[in-house]
Enzyme design. Structure first.
Site, PDB file in Angstrom:
ATOM      1  CG  HIS A  86      -1.756   1.156   1.485  1.00 20.12           C
ATOM      2  ND1 HIS A  86      -3.091   1.225   0.527  1.00 20.12           N
ATOM      3  CD2 HIS A  86      -1.513   2.487   1.797  1.00 20.12           C
ATOM      4  CE1 HIS A  86      -3.591   2.589   0.495  1.00 20.12           C
ATOM      5  NE2 HIS A  86      -2.718   3.132   1.440  1.00 20.12           N
ATOM      6  CG  ASP A 165     -11.637   4.031   5.895  1.00 20.04           C
ATOM      7  OD1 ASP A 165     -11.149   4.889   6.661  1.00 20.04           O
ATOM      8  OD2 ASP A 165     -11.386   3.916   4.627  1.00 20.04           O
ATOM      9  NE  ARG A 172      -9.501  11.130   8.485  1.00 16.09           N
ATOM     10  CZ  ARG A 172      -8.778  10.291   7.859  1.00 16.09           C
ATOM     11  NH1 ARG A 172      -9.274   8.984   7.404  1.00 16.09           N
ATOM     12  NH2 ARG A 172      -7.503  10.661   7.674  1.00 16.09           N
ATOM     13  CB  SER A 187      -8.290   5.427   7.383  1.00 17.57           C
ATOM     14  OG  SER A 187      -8.531   5.476   5.739  1.00 17.57           O
ATOM     15  CE  LYS A 191      -8.859   2.419   3.400  1.00 15.69           C
ATOM     16  NZ  LYS A 191      -8.808   3.636   3.035  1.00 15.69           N
TER      17      LYS A 191
END
Ligand code: URA
Length: 428
Positions: A86, A165, A172, A187, A191
């Site tokens: 990620h 989320d 946000r 967050s 995931k």
């Protein structure tokens, strides 16, 4: 239904720098997902968290509650290790495209659930959708089948993963509370943990084109995420990498696919190759494969074969011509010397304004739009030589793209050297 807690009491606790109990956190996430906490109350709580922080136990419980808000995938039936990467997002960051098939070459399955771009950072799905026929949406069954048959899948995260989320992130985004380390870490990790990967390598970007502008903040975010992964039984490693200047020579959609294919063919810009190989080594090591040579698999065509199969499995034609922007405009070097700075944020905003990104979720991106760089920091340039080419289907966008690039380039006398390392730190 009688609620176990009161939202205003929870907000007051964080406002006054207190600590939320596990039960209060579980209730907050559940109640917000159900609509029992209003957006304005959650926005106030997010702001209190941004200003006053959360301790490790609170972040861990907040993450667990977000995971529990939805489904959790399980790849244990695949019979092979899984690893995912990620990136916290950057300009020209196309690394997922060559990386997923490259890692799968070595028998490690890569379930890469990706997103779309919002703002100046591009989205992996937008890039791949430039390939004619390619589909981002797969059912869980199709994804599992592709992981078993091909070994790598890059697709849209289903709506069932961490729905809390999705709601929180959208809030946000419009309340100035994205940049809170506890909220970013929970967050991202909710995931990734819900996705079910066995191991995870995080590419935490640092610099003008990233969320984290300085290395200390990035280190804290990386440490927080690595600890969350470890607590959840996911082997997690983070690299801190430079995002002061774009990665590679392209920022856009089709042009980033084209550059990724060059890397898969054994060529491509050296920074993209270096980061792809290093992240592949980290992912493979996390998955227990220590004798692999990813650089060789880029050179000898194995990664390209896997890419072709991965694209075809999702309806794409990997050999089809990619869309090309209808209009282009060249920006010239203003002086002789060494290019010492080429600002990532400015290039990202220019690509976005040219049509490569979206300002609102509903916007459609232009596949061919973006910025092609002809020189990177360290290159010697001559006045009047092309520095970059702006690409779009809608030429009225050129002016605003050029405005974004004002001051983005610094040219110093010959002999100067840009201060730049690509990989800044490793956190495990
Ligand atoms: N990416 C995410 O998924 N969440 C954040 O909060 C920031 C970046």
């Amino acid at each position: 239904m009688t609620e176990a807690f009161d939202a205003v009491d929870i907000i007051r606790i964080k406002r006054d720098r207190g600590t939320l109990s596990p039960e209060q956190i579980d209730w907050t996430i559940d109640a917000y997902t159900r609509g029992a906490i209003a957006d304005e109350q959650m926005a106030a709580l997010n702001m209190a968290i941004l200003l006053n922080g959360m301790d490790r136990a609170e972040i861990s419980r907040w993450t667990a509650a977000m995971i529990a808000s939805g489904e959790r995938l399980n790849f244990s039936g695949l019979g092979k290790p899984t690893s995912d990467k990620h990136s916290t997002g950057g300009v020209g960051d196309k690394i997922t495209l060559p990386l997923a098939p490259l890692v799968a070459v070595f028998g490690v399955a890569v379930p890469q659930l990706s997103g779309r771009g919002l703002g100046h950072t591009g989205g992996t799905l937008d890039k791949l959708e430039a390939i004619p026929g390619w589909r981002a949406h797969l059912s869980n069954e199709d994804m599992m089948r592709q992981l078993a048959d091909v070994g790598a899948v890059i697709c849209a995260a289903g709506t069932g993963l961490a729905p809390a989320d999705k709601k929180l992130y959208a809030l946000r985004d419009v309340t100035g509370t994205v940049e809170a380390i506890p909220l970013i870490a929970s967050s991202i990790m909710s995931k990734k943990i819900a996705e079910g990967t066995g191991s995870l390598v995080l590419d935490v970007k640092v610099g003008s084109g990233a969320f984290m502008k300085d290395v200390e903040q990035a280190r804290e975010l990386a440490r927080t995420m690595v600890a969350l992964g470890r607590d959840a039984g996911v082997t997690t490693v983070a690299l801190l990498t430079d995002m002061a200047t774009p990665l590679g020579l392209t920022a856009g959609n089709a042009i980033e696919v084209e550059e990724s294919v060059e890397v898969l063919a054994g060529g491509g810009p050296s920074d993209v190759v270096e980061l792809t190989v290093r992240l592949a080594e980290e992912m493979l090591a996390c998955a227990g494969v220590t004798d692999a040579d990813p650089a060789a698999a880029l050179k000898d065509g194995r990664a390209m074969d896997l890419w072709n199969r991965m694209i075809e499995a999702q309806g794409g034609d990997p050999r089809a011509a990619l869309p090309v922007a209808r209009e282009s405009e060249v920006i010239l070097a203003p002086a002789d010397g060494v290019l010492v700075e080429l600002d990532a944020l400015a290039v990202g905003v220019a690509a976005w304004r040219l049509g490569a990104g979206r300002a609102r979720k509903e916007d459609v991106v232009q596949a061919g739009a973006g910025v092609r760089l002809h020189a990177k920091p360290g290159a010697v340039v001559r006045a009047g030589e092309p520095l970059m080419t702006l690409l779009t289907d809608t030429p009225e966008r050129f002016d605003r793209a050029r405005d974004a690039l004002a001051g983005a380039v610094t040219i110093a006398p010959e002999g100067s050297r840009p201060a730049r390392r690509l990989i800044l730190d490793r956190i495990s």
